[in-house]
Each structure stands twice: as structure tokens, then as C-alpha cells.
Design an enzyme around this catalytic site. Sequence first.
Site, short mmCIF file in Angstrom:
data_model
loop_
_atom_site.label_atom_id
_atom_site.label_comp_id
_atom_site.label_asym_id
_atom_site.label_seq_id
_atom_site.Cartn_x
_atom_site.Cartn_y
_atom_site.Cartn_z
N GLU A 139 0.15 3.66 1.70
CA GLU A 139 0.19 4.10 3.10
C GLU A 139 1.56 3.86 3.71
O GLU A 139 1.93 4.50 4.69
CB GLU A 139 -0.87 3.36 3.93
CG GLU A 139 -2.27 3.90 3.78
CD GLU A 139 -2.44 5.30 4.35
OE1 GLU A 139 -2.27 5.48 5.56
OE2 GLU A 139 -2.74 6.21 3.57
N TYR B 146 -1.84 0.03 10.70
CA TYR B 146 -2.08 -0.63 9.40
C TYR B 146 -0.85 -0.48 8.51
O TYR B 146 -0.35 -1.46 7.94
CB TYR B 146 -3.30 -0.01 8.72
CG TYR B 146 -3.45 -0.38 7.26
CD1 TYR B 146 -3.99 -1.60 6.87
CD2 TYR B 146 -3.02 0.50 6.25
CE1 TYR B 146 -4.11 -1.93 5.52
CE2 TYR B 146 -3.13 0.18 4.91
CZ TYR B 146 -3.68 -1.04 4.55
OH TYR B 146 -3.80 -1.37 3.21
N SER C 102 0.82 -1.22 0.00
CA SER C 102 0.00 0.00 0.00
C SER C 102 0.85 1.27 0.00
O SER C 102 1.90 1.33 0.64
CB SER C 102 -0.87 -0.01 1.26
OG SER C 102 -1.42 1.26 1.48
P1 NDP Z 1 -11.37 -4.85 1.51
O1 NDP Z 1 -11.37 -4.31 2.90
O2 NDP Z 1 -12.48 -4.51 0.59
O3 NDP Z 1 -11.26 -6.44 1.57
C1 NDP Z 1 -10.46 -7.09 2.52
C2 NDP Z 1 -10.65 -8.58 2.39
O4 NDP Z 1 -9.88 -9.25 3.41
C3 NDP Z 1 -12.11 -9.04 2.61
O5 NDP Z 1 -12.37 -10.12 1.74
C4 NDP Z 1 -12.10 -9.52 4.04
O6 NDP Z 1 -13.11 -10.44 4.35
C5 NDP Z 1 -10.73 -10.18 4.09
N1 NDP Z 1 -10.22 -10.41 5.44
C6 NDP Z 1 -10.15 -9.52 6.46
N2 NDP Z 1 -9.62 -10.11 7.54
C7 NDP Z 1 -9.35 -11.40 7.19
C8 NDP Z 1 -8.79 -12.50 7.88
N3 NDP Z 1 -8.44 -12.43 9.16
N4 NDP Z 1 -8.64 -13.68 7.20
C9 NDP Z 1 -9.04 -13.78 5.92
N5 NDP Z 1 -9.60 -12.77 5.23
C10 NDP Z 1 -9.73 -11.59 5.87
O7 NDP Z 1 -9.95 -4.40 0.86
P2 NDP Z 1 -9.62 -4.06 -0.67
O8 NDP Z 1 -10.21 -5.07 -1.55
O9 NDP Z 1 -9.87 -2.62 -0.90
O10 NDP Z 1 -8.03 -4.22 -0.65
C11 NDP Z 1 -7.41 -5.47 -0.94
C12 NDP Z 1 -6.01 -5.48 -0.33
O11 NDP Z 1 -5.24 -4.42 -0.90
C13 NDP Z 1 -5.95 -5.25 1.17
O12 NDP Z 1 -4.88 -5.99 1.66
C14 NDP Z 1 -5.67 -3.77 1.32
O13 NDP Z 1 -5.03 -3.51 2.54
C15 NDP Z 1 -4.76 -3.55 0.13
N6 NDP Z 1 -4.77 -2.23 -0.45
C16 NDP Z 1 -5.95 -1.65 -0.85
C17 NDP Z 1 -5.95 -0.44 -1.48
C18 NDP Z 1 -7.21 0.22 -1.92
O14 NDP Z 1 -7.16 1.44 -2.22
N7 NDP Z 1 -8.34 -0.49 -2.00
C19 NDP Z 1 -4.68 0.26 -1.77
C20 NDP Z 1 -3.51 -0.46 -1.35
C21 NDP Z 1 -3.56 -1.66 -0.72
P3 NDP Z 1 -14.63 -9.95 4.73
O15 NDP Z 1 -15.31 -9.68 3.43
O16 NDP Z 1 -15.16 -11.13 5.46
O17 NDP Z 1 -14.48 -8.71 5.57
P1 GDR Z 2 -7.01 5.61 3.21
O1 GDR Z 2 -8.54 5.73 2.74
O2 GDR Z 2 -6.84 5.90 4.64
O3 GDR Z 2 -6.21 6.43 2.23
O4 GDR Z 2 -6.72 4.05 3.01
P2 GDR Z 2 -9.81 6.45 3.39
O5 GDR Z 2 -10.79 6.58 2.30
O6 GDR Z 2 -10.23 5.79 4.66
O7 GDR Z 2 -9.23 7.91 3.78
C1 GDR Z 2 -8.72 8.80 2.80
C2 GDR Z 2 -8.54 10.18 3.42
O8 GDR Z 2 -9.83 10.74 3.69
C3 GDR Z 2 -9.80 11.34 4.97
N1 GDR Z 2 -11.16 11.40 5.52
C4 GDR Z 2 -11.94 10.36 5.83
N2 GDR Z 2 -11.73 9.03 5.74
C5 GDR Z 2 -12.73 8.20 6.12
N3 GDR Z 2 -12.56 6.88 5.99
N4 GDR Z 2 -13.92 8.66 6.63
C6 GDR Z 2 -14.17 9.98 6.77
O9 GDR Z 2 -15.22 10.38 7.23
C7 GDR Z 2 -13.13 10.89 6.34
N5 GDR Z 2 -13.04 12.24 6.30
C8 GDR Z 2 -11.85 12.53 5.80
C9 GDR Z 2 -8.87 10.45 5.78
O10 GDR Z 2 -8.42 11.13 6.94
C10 GDR Z 2 -7.78 10.17 4.74
O11 GDR Z 2 -6.84 11.21 4.74
C11 GDR Z 2 -7.16 3.36 1.85
C12 GDR Z 2 -7.42 1.90 2.26
O12 GDR Z 2 -8.00 1.21 1.18
C13 GDR Z 2 -6.11 1.21 2.63
O13 GDR Z 2 -6.36 -0.18 2.83
C14 GDR Z 2 -5.13 1.38 1.49
O14 GDR Z 2 -3.90 0.76 1.80
C15 GDR Z 2 -4.93 2.86 1.19
O15 GDR Z 2 -6.18 3.42 0.85
C16 GDR Z 2 -3.95 3.08 0.03
#
Ligand code: NDP
Ligand code: GDR
Length: 368
Positions: A159, A180, A157
Site C-alpha cells: 500500500e 494507513y 506493505s
Molecule cells: P490482522 O489485521 O489480521 O492482524 C493485526 C494484528 O494486530 C492483530 O493481532 C491485532 O489484534 C493486532 N493489533 C491491532 N491493534 C493493536 C494494538 N494497538 N496493539 C497491539 N496489537 C494490535 O493483520 P495481518 O495479520 O493480515 O497483517 C499483519 C501485519 O502485516 C499488519 O501490520 C499489516 O498491516 C501488515 N500487512 C498485511 C498484509 C496482508 O495482505 N495481510 C500485506 C502487507 C502488510 P486483535 O486480534 O486483538 O485485533
Molecule cells: P487492501 O485489501 O486494501 O489491498 O489492504 P482489501 O481486501 O480491503 O481491498 C482490496 C481491494 O478490494 C476493493 N474492494 C473491497 N475491499 C473491501 N475490503 N471490501 C469490499 O467490499 C470491497 N469491494 C471492493 C478495495 O477497494 C481494494 O481495492 C490489504 C490489507 O491487508 C493491508 O493491511 C495490507 O497492507 C494490504 O492489503 C497490502
Amino acid sequence: MASESNQPGSDSTTPVNGEITPKIALITGITGQDGSYLTEFLLNKGYEVHGLIRRSSNFNTQRINHIYIDPHNAHKARMKLHYADLSDASSLRRWLDTINPDEVYNLAAQSHVAVSFEIPDYTADVVATGALRLLEAVRSHIAATGRSHIKYYQAGSSEMFGSTPPPQSETTPFHPRSPYAASKCAAHWYTVNYREAYGLYACNGILFNHESPRRGENFVTRKITRAVGRIKVGLQNKLFLGNLQASRDWGFAGDYVEAMWMMLQQEKPDDYVVATEESHTVEEFLDVAFGYVGLNWKDHVVIDKRYFRPAEVDNLKGDSSKTRKVLGWKPKVGFEQLVKMMVDEDIDLAKREKVLVDAGYMDAQQQP
Ligand code: NDP
Ligand code: GDR
């Protein structure tokens, strides 16, 4: 289940008895946003896809129900689901041995940054140690079976860059700002270590934020587009948010899963940044989302301190030149198109909710 032709040592693309056997992928986190897009992508490429799902008191397969085929229809079902958990090493090794995958995608995570401050131990256990458990399961599976062609993808990520200023590339130092992000750094280095120590084909995809109509509803983009839809049809009036000045490099999840797959099709494993190279503030996201339907966000947004984080990541903007050059990947969906796609879908969803509210089947406060 594994086919006879996918036994240890066999090449899954080699014709067996005149038939080409499909490649087999194992995905953790298949029920998440990325898992659902990756599954569709791999099924379209002819893969057999096995997903590990965790036990939940409610069904957690909403994002993949549309591609699910009952396993009793065995010859048609190319996506198969199995119970496992990243906190349970034995389940990971057991499914690897049973499925004999060619590619393993580790997408599972407690992926909410703000929530990781509330449940830090759990986040570290799943995100960091969970990745280590899976890598170790792959290593020991290979040692026991000789299936050394297996490839591993780790969902890294942006992050991890945290407070290091943009543009951020594969060579930018990490400075994580949450449990995280620190856990993702550990998972990143475990992956590098298994590549260097055991010669595992293991890649880190360092993905910047990617969104879609399937994004979880408590991430800021989806929280905004859900509110726009509900405000537009009269189900909601206020939207409570935190820091509006944070900048993110937002792309479309459907584009990003293709890059994951591309990383595993190279001759050698490596780490890649995946980004649009464009950054926008939360406020700019609000402008486009509300403006698209003729609303002014300032009439609806209320700042609530509870959504501020103990440590914030202010500015993320990727430099994905290596990925574009080596993999030939580039994003297809731009920022405005992404926001409008999400708003369109959430207006449709809000209209369906309104029908239920008007018929007395749902409370307007209730969100499905
Ligand atoms: P989601 O939160 O949508 O999905 C996470 C998945 O992990 C779900 O299927 C969830 O299951 C599963 N999970 C959570 N805990 C466990 C566990 N203990 N054992 C097995 N499965 C588990 O994430 P995204 O699809 O958005 O992201 C996919 C991956 O990419 C994640 O690792 C995230 O951190 C990473 N990532 C995401 C980004 C983004 O912008 N979306 C950017 C960079 C990295 P359940 O449905 O049951 O909750
Ligand atoms: P992020 O996504 O932390 O970048 O992680 P998120 O959408 O939660 O936050 C983005 C930015 O928005 C600001 N923010 C808020 N965020 C949330 N969730 N709710 C609010 O009400 C709100 N108001 C303002 C946050 O402070 C932050 O700056 C996502 C996840 O998918 C991670 O798993 C992944 O690794 C990173 O993107 C890349």
C-alpha cells in the site's frame, strides 16, 4: 518467561549445561492472520514464541487457540501470551526486558485500509508511532543489557506504493493513498533510521496482499469466499461490494511468513519486497471463486458505494526479484489454488453454520 540461559549477552543457540536453548521470538499482532502462521512456522523450527495480545472484551485468540497449551503445563507450552499494546510504550519495554527475545516481529496494526479513513489518528498512533515505540524499546533494551544480537522485523506493505505504477520493487518511490499507507511509510522510515542511526539489525518486509482461510472477514477476498460458502448452502443470496476493477498481487499468507523469518537470518539487515509477481482484479477473484462452485457472481453481487474509498490504489504488482535472489524465497501457492483453498474452507464453515441455523441456535443473518 525468560530462561536463566537467556540472560543478557548469552547466545541463545549456544549449548548451556549440554542443552541447546531455543531461540526466542517476540511477536506483536500474534492473534492476527500473519501472527498465527508465523507462530506455527517458528514453533516448527524449535523457537519459543512470545506473543503480545491486547485486551479485548471478547476473546481474540481464535486463530491461535489450536496451538495454545495452558501455561500451567509449563514444560510443554512453547507459545506464551502477554498483555501489551502498541500504544503503551512501557508495556513494550517491560516485555522485552522480561522475555529477552532474539527476534522481534512487529506485525500489529490497525490493518484495514478503508477503516483507516474512519479512524485516522488511531491508525497513525498504532501503525506509525506504535512501530517507533517498539523500535525505541528495542534500542533502549539493547543499551541497558548489551544484547546487541537482537533482530527486528517491520511489517511493511505494498500500500505504500499507492498510485506509483507497477511493477513495484524496493527502489520504487512511495505514494501512499490512505492514512494507513502513510502510517506504514512512516514506520518504514523509522525502521531504516534505527538501522542507520543505531546499527540495529532491522528489516522492512514490503509485503503485497496475502490471504488465507484465516484472513479477516472484512477484507475483499475473505468477504467473497465467505459469501460463496453461505450462498452455496442457502444462508445468503446477495454480496455487497465496492470497486471491482482494483488489481492486487495476491499470495498465500503461509508462504509469506517464511520470507519474514528469512530476512532475519541474513548477515546484514535490508528491505525486501515479497510478491507473487501476478496481479488480478477483484472481478477475476469473483470469477474463480464463484465459478469453482458452479455459480455466476453476476447473479449475486450488488455494488454498494459505501465500499468505495476516498482514494483508491488501482494496480499493485510486485517485482520480488531481489528477495528471490538473495533469500532464495518463492511462493508455493498460486492464485487459483489460493482462491480454491479459501472457498473449500468457507464451504465447510457455512455447512457448520447451517446446522446451527437449522437447529434454531443461530439466525442466518448472524455471522459468527
Ligand atoms: P490482522 O489485521 O489480521 O492482524 C493485526 C494484528 O494486530 C492483530 O493481532 C491485532 O489484534 C493486532 N493489533 C491491532 N491493534 C493493536 C494494538 N494497538 N496493539 C497491539 N496489537 C494490535 O493483520 P495481518 O495479520 O493480515 O497483517 C499483519 C501485519 O502485516 C499488519 O501490520 C499489516 O498491516 C501488515 N500487512 C498485511 C498484509 C496482508 O495482505 N495481510 C500485506 C502487507 C502488510 P486483535 O486480534 O486483538 O485485533
Ligand atoms: P487492501 O485489501 O486494501 O489491498 O489492504 P482489501 O481486501 O480491503 O481491498 C482490496 C481491494 O478490494 C476493493 N474492494 C473491497 N475491499 C473491501 N475490503 N471490501 C469490499 O467490499 C470491497 N469491494 C471492493 C478495495 O477497494 C481494494 O481495492 C490489504 C490489507 O491487508 C493491508 O493491511 C495490507 O497492507 C494490504 O492489503 C497490502
